[in-house]
Design an enzyme around this catalytic site. Sequence first.
Site, short mmCIF file in Angstrom:
data_model
loop_
_atom_site.label_atom_id
_atom_site.label_comp_id
_atom_site.label_asym_id
_atom_site.label_seq_id
_atom_site.Cartn_x
_atom_site.Cartn_y
_atom_site.Cartn_z
N GLY A 82 0.84 -1.20 0.00
CA GLY A 82 0.00 0.00 0.00
C GLY A 82 0.87 1.24 0.00
O GLY A 82 1.68 1.43 -0.89
N LYS B 253 3.74 25.28 -2.76
CA LYS B 253 5.20 25.24 -2.87
C LYS B 253 5.63 25.88 -4.18
O LYS B 253 5.15 25.50 -5.25
CB LYS B 253 5.70 23.79 -2.80
CG LYS B 253 7.19 23.64 -3.03
CD LYS B 253 7.60 22.17 -3.03
CE LYS B 253 9.06 22.01 -3.42
NZ LYS B 253 9.47 20.59 -3.47
N THR C 283 11.70 14.32 -5.76
CA THR C 283 11.38 13.54 -6.95
C THR C 283 10.76 12.17 -6.65
O THR C 283 10.41 11.45 -7.59
CB THR C 283 12.65 13.32 -7.79
OG1 THR C 283 13.67 12.75 -6.96
CG2 THR C 283 13.15 14.63 -8.36
#
Length: 518
Positions: A13, A79, A346
């Site tokens: 999960g 952001k 990333t």
Amino acid sequence: MDRQLKSICILGGGTAGWMTAAALSHHYKNSNISISLIESEQIGTIGVGEATIPHIRHFNAMLGIPENEFIKQTQATYKLGIEFQNWGSLNHRYMHPFGVYGQDIGPVEFHKAWAFSRLNGGTSSLFDFSSSIAMAKERRFAFPNIQSNTLDSRYSYAFHFDASLYAQLLRKFSEDNGVKRVEGKVNHIHKNEKSGEISSLTLANEASVSADFFIDCSGFKSLLIGESLGEKFDSWSQWLLTDSAIAMPSSNEKTNPRPYTISRANDAGWYWSIPLKSRVGNGNVYSASFTSDEKAHDSLTQYIEGDILGDGRVIRFTPGRRKKSWVKNCVAIGLSSGFLEPLESTSLYLIQVAIMKLLELMPVDQHYEHLKHEFNHAISFEYEKIRDFIILHYKLTQREDTEFWQYCKNMTIPGSLQNRIDLFKENAYINDDRRGLFLTASWLSVMVGQGLMPKYSGIEAESLQADKLNGYLEEMKAYIAKEASTKPYHIDTLNQTVKNTNLRDTPPSSMSFYSTSS
């Protein structure tokens, strides 16, 4: 066409598993393909980062998740970029923004015009020409105007958010779309004796889950593609020394949280600071060869502002990737495929790009050799380009105050990265092939931010007149600063977003977006 692919099983999960389940269930919602996801409440998830890049907006928009609902459910903030402190040298900082710098001057790329100006008496900083940076400095945030091409609209944005809350949001989305969640830990992996492909998984409670296609989201353990199918791991530890992390939340005492992440280099790695609406996510990414866990823990507690809300545990990792992410009838997504430190936020992008590529190449039958080859080639390219970009931060340091930074400054780097550095140094040239994640402005941010300047600005810039150019740049800089000062404060935009049920959703224009306007 009668599909031979009838069932898909996702093992694991967390963010990777539920992002995959959400995308597949949305894609196959009108088909007869069954999707199951196996996870165990006994197994914790790894979540060293809660910061993203603009691509996450594309993913949410694809699923139809409204931005205001996403922000509300995940305690998100906006952001505009990442501020790097102490990377190039001690007591020095620069920002990597989401957006371009300035505007091209006729046929001359802006960064070459700026470099020409600096080589001819100009004093403006590259970072004065970013709307993202100008807003971030004042803790302001406004949505870019995609109908305009003015200087103050050529930027984008992402989020800071609680990754565990995001996984919960996607779990509900997936289960509402028919995904069957199976609780349990895998005890045995069964493979077809003839083909070697995975056929079923037996759980600790003796339940069995069969499928035609498997997706490995089992984290660092990489149970399917690593342990069972034996795909080798390509370590990049010779270039990326950090191998440990400690995450520790703290209280958010700022009424107007900053709309950017902070990465602050320390003696053997770097700290992160990620402001959510309800708390701040903090961490220390470090090399255990150059400092102890105890020192890393103590230095992190001293770095944190506000009240510490939990004691962090040490997470070990090896930077690198599986040589292939698709082996036989199994695709690895997330940590089971590879890991790169979250220096440039990333981690979720690598999950997302693997999902999108898989959707593009998903097989309909057992004949998928060409699809598999294309997938592996694409994922390898993504990992290696991001790898080079992260190494760039370490290689371009001027610091030699610790053994860690001495090694980084003097290490031999991949030829692909050395070529990029040499091209920029000689001619202000950046090879922007439009593939992969980072585009021109991103490479510029780190190269210039850490002190690498070109010796020559390129032949195109020779047509410019230095005096007129310097005056023009001063006007451009003043315009950007003035426009940023008129934008609302970050917290005001956040509060308005949550209230606004008719908020427009503006995903990036393409999956290759990172440093251009939205």
